[in-house]
Motif scaffolding. Structure first.
Motif, PDB file in Angstrom:
ATOM      1  N   LYS A   2       0.849  -1.185   0.000  1.00 16.67           N
ATOM      2  CA  LYS A   2       0.000   0.000   0.000  1.00 16.67           C
ATOM      3  C   LYS A   2       0.889   1.241   0.000  1.00 16.67           C
ATOM      4  O   LYS A   2       1.817   1.343   0.798  1.00 16.67           O
ATOM      5  N   ASN A   3       0.583   2.171  -0.901  1.00 16.50           N
ATOM      6  CA  ASN A   3       1.368   3.390  -1.010  1.00 16.50           C
ATOM      7  C   ASN A   3       0.514   4.600  -0.646  1.00 16.50           C
ATOM      8  O   ASN A   3      -0.646   4.695  -1.059  1.00 16.50           O
ATOM      9  N   PHE A   4       1.097   5.501   0.125  1.00 16.06           N
ATOM     10  CA  PHE A   4       0.401   6.708   0.547  1.00 16.06           C
ATOM     11  C   PHE A   4       1.279   7.918   0.257  1.00 16.06           C
ATOM     12  O   PHE A   4       2.501   7.865   0.413  1.00 16.06           O
ATOM     13  N   ASP A   5       0.650   9.002  -0.137  1.00 20.54           N
ATOM     14  CA  ASP A   5       1.330  10.282  -0.305  1.00 20.54           C
ATOM     15  C   ASP A   5       0.563  11.299   0.522  1.00 20.54           C
ATOM     16  O   ASP A   5      -0.646  11.459   0.339  1.00 20.54           O
ATOM     17  N   THR A   6       1.245  11.967   1.430  1.00 21.16           N
ATOM     18  CA  THR A   6       0.531  12.808   2.401  1.00 21.16           C
ATOM     19  C   THR A   6       1.343  14.048   2.757  1.00 21.16           C
ATOM     20  O   THR A   6       2.545  14.123   2.480  1.00 21.16           O
ATOM     21  N   VAL A  32      -1.092  10.769   7.648  1.00 21.37           N
ATOM     22  CA  VAL A  32      -1.047   9.321   7.798  1.00 21.37           C
ATOM     23  C   VAL A  32      -0.294   9.028   9.093  1.00 21.37           C
ATOM     24  O   VAL A  32       0.801   9.546   9.306  1.00 21.37           O
ATOM     25  N   GLU A 166      -5.529   8.861   8.197  1.00 27.42           N
ATOM     26  CA  GLU A 166      -5.311   7.460   7.860  1.00 27.42           C
ATOM     27  C   GLU A 166      -4.461   6.848   8.968  1.00 27.42           C
ATOM     28  O   GLU A 166      -3.288   7.201   9.139  1.00 27.42           O
ATOM     29  N   VAL A 193       5.016   5.157   2.796  1.00 29.37           N
ATOM     30  CA  VAL A 193       4.397   6.471   2.977  1.00 29.37           C
ATOM     31  C   VAL A 193       5.397   7.542   2.579  1.00 29.37           C
ATOM     32  O   VAL A 193       6.510   7.589   3.106  1.00 29.37           O
TER      33      VAL A 193
END
Length: 378
Positions: A2-6, A32, A166, A193
């Motif tokens: 899972k990839n997140f950009d925050t 996140v 998140e 992340v």
């Protein structure tokens, strides 16, 4: 994976991390939050539960004053009152020297309007007949109190989630690197992340997170131990401590006495367990301070894990070496009451570059600064 950009990544979903995430989300900042276990399950959820201002350094009292009204309105903030009770807090004296020290502290913090009252002799004994003969007086702070840390810590994490943060639990951070002007955090092969800014609210693991990014921040570990008695008839209505330390206690509404004042031992992988010698000392002190507990049965014991600093003040603020990295750890057993304010302060530092609450005393590089001063040895 899972990839997140925050905008902001927060490491640690204890009270500090969750209060920061909540404050940021209320400003519309994308967040996140990564937690190695469950939100609020470590030090934030297993501490003593004292909501006190008395006894703090003047530097910390600025944070304590900001947090004080938040506790009174906690349900509006996180959906529950956390069993918060403004019971008052008394710091007990066992000698005339203790009373002198308590009076000196009251004078030193007079500007913070704590309403401290020094009690001794007949006036003390008439108000508090529950204390044993070795206690000769104390300093009473009527506005302080107590709460249930298990409820409060978990509710703050849930409030951050409900506000749009998140929250990724059971996700220990295994790698942190700089990526351009931001950061890349990995939790094994499960989560990645990318964040423009990073909040290190990892508690006892905070120094390790800092070191991964080149910040050398000195901190030691210890394992505060708590025991809980069976429900007892009403004995003491106030949250209590001892001048000089060594014991603290509070009686909750259902009658159980929650007590601490010793330390456990490490049991591997960041876990801890109570030490039998520490438990015996807590029990012995309890019997001397509150004779009515002499034959009480202990029904529950545990030990947490906490980071302690040399001056007992936390590290709060942006790294001097890594732009965009904000530290908030090392609360030395005193983070519970001030946590709501610390979250707001970090939000201000991230969003505005400054805070309305003085936090200069908590600079993450303060020990390096001291070592560099003339006449000091690194």
């Amino acid at each position: 994976m899972k990839n997140f950009d925050t905008d902001v990544a927060v490491v640690g979903a204890g009270l500090i991390g969750s209060a920061t995430a909540l404050a940021l989300r209320q400003r519309g900042v994308a967040v996140v939050m990564l937690e190695r276990d469950l939100g609020g399950s470590r030090a934030s959820g297993v501490n003593f539960g004292g909501v006190r201002r008395q006894g703090r350094s003047p530097a910390q009292l600025h944070l304590a004053a900001r947090a004080h009204p938040i506790w009174a309105d906690l349900k509006a903030k996180i959906g529950i009152d956390g069993e918060y009770v403004r019971s008052g807090h008394i710091k007990l004296a066992r000698s005339q020297a203790d009373l002198t020290a308590l009076a000196a502290y009251a004078a030193r913090v007079a500007d913070f309007d704590l309403g401290l009252e020094i009690l001794e002799g007949r006036a003390f004994r008439e108000r508090y007949p529950c204390f044993g003969p070795e206690i000769i007086g104390g300093s009473f702070c009527p506005g302080d109190g107590q709460a249930n840390p298990r409820l409060v810590a978990a509710a703050y994490a849930q409030a951050a989630r409900q506000a749009g943060c998140e929250v990724i639990e059971r996700c220990p951070v295994t790698g942190i690197t700089r990526e351009g002007d931001g950061f890349l955090l990995r939790c094994g092969d499960a989560v990645a992340v990318r964040a423009r800014r990073l909040v290190n609210a990892a508690g006892a693991w905070g120094a390790g997170i800092a070191a991964a990014l080149g910040d050398d921040i000195p901190m030691r570990f210890d394992y505060p131990t708590i025991l809980v008695t069976e429900p007892l008839p009403p004995i003491v209505s106030v949250n209590i401590g001892i001048e000089g330390g060594g014991f603290y206690g509070r009686q909750v509404e259902r009658g159980n006495l929650v007590m601490g004042g010793g330390f456990g031992v490490a049991s591997g992988d960041g876990a801890s367990r109570p030490d039998s010698g520490a438990l015996a000392r807590i029990g012995g002190r309890a019997a001397a301070i509150l004779p009515a507990t002499r034959h009480a049965r202990v029904i529950r014991i545990w030990a947490g894990i906490e980071g302690y600093t040399a001056d007992k003040n936390p590290f709060i603020g942006e790294s001097a070496n890594v732009p965009g990295l904000f530290h908030a750890f090392g609360f030395s057993g005193g983070g519970f009451q001030i946590a709501p304010a610390v979250g707001e302060v970090l939000c201000e530092l991230i969003c505005e570059g400054r805070s309305s609450t003085p936090v200069e005393a908590f600079r993450p590089d303060r020990f390096q600064q001291q070592s560099a001063e003339p006449g000091r040895t690194p």
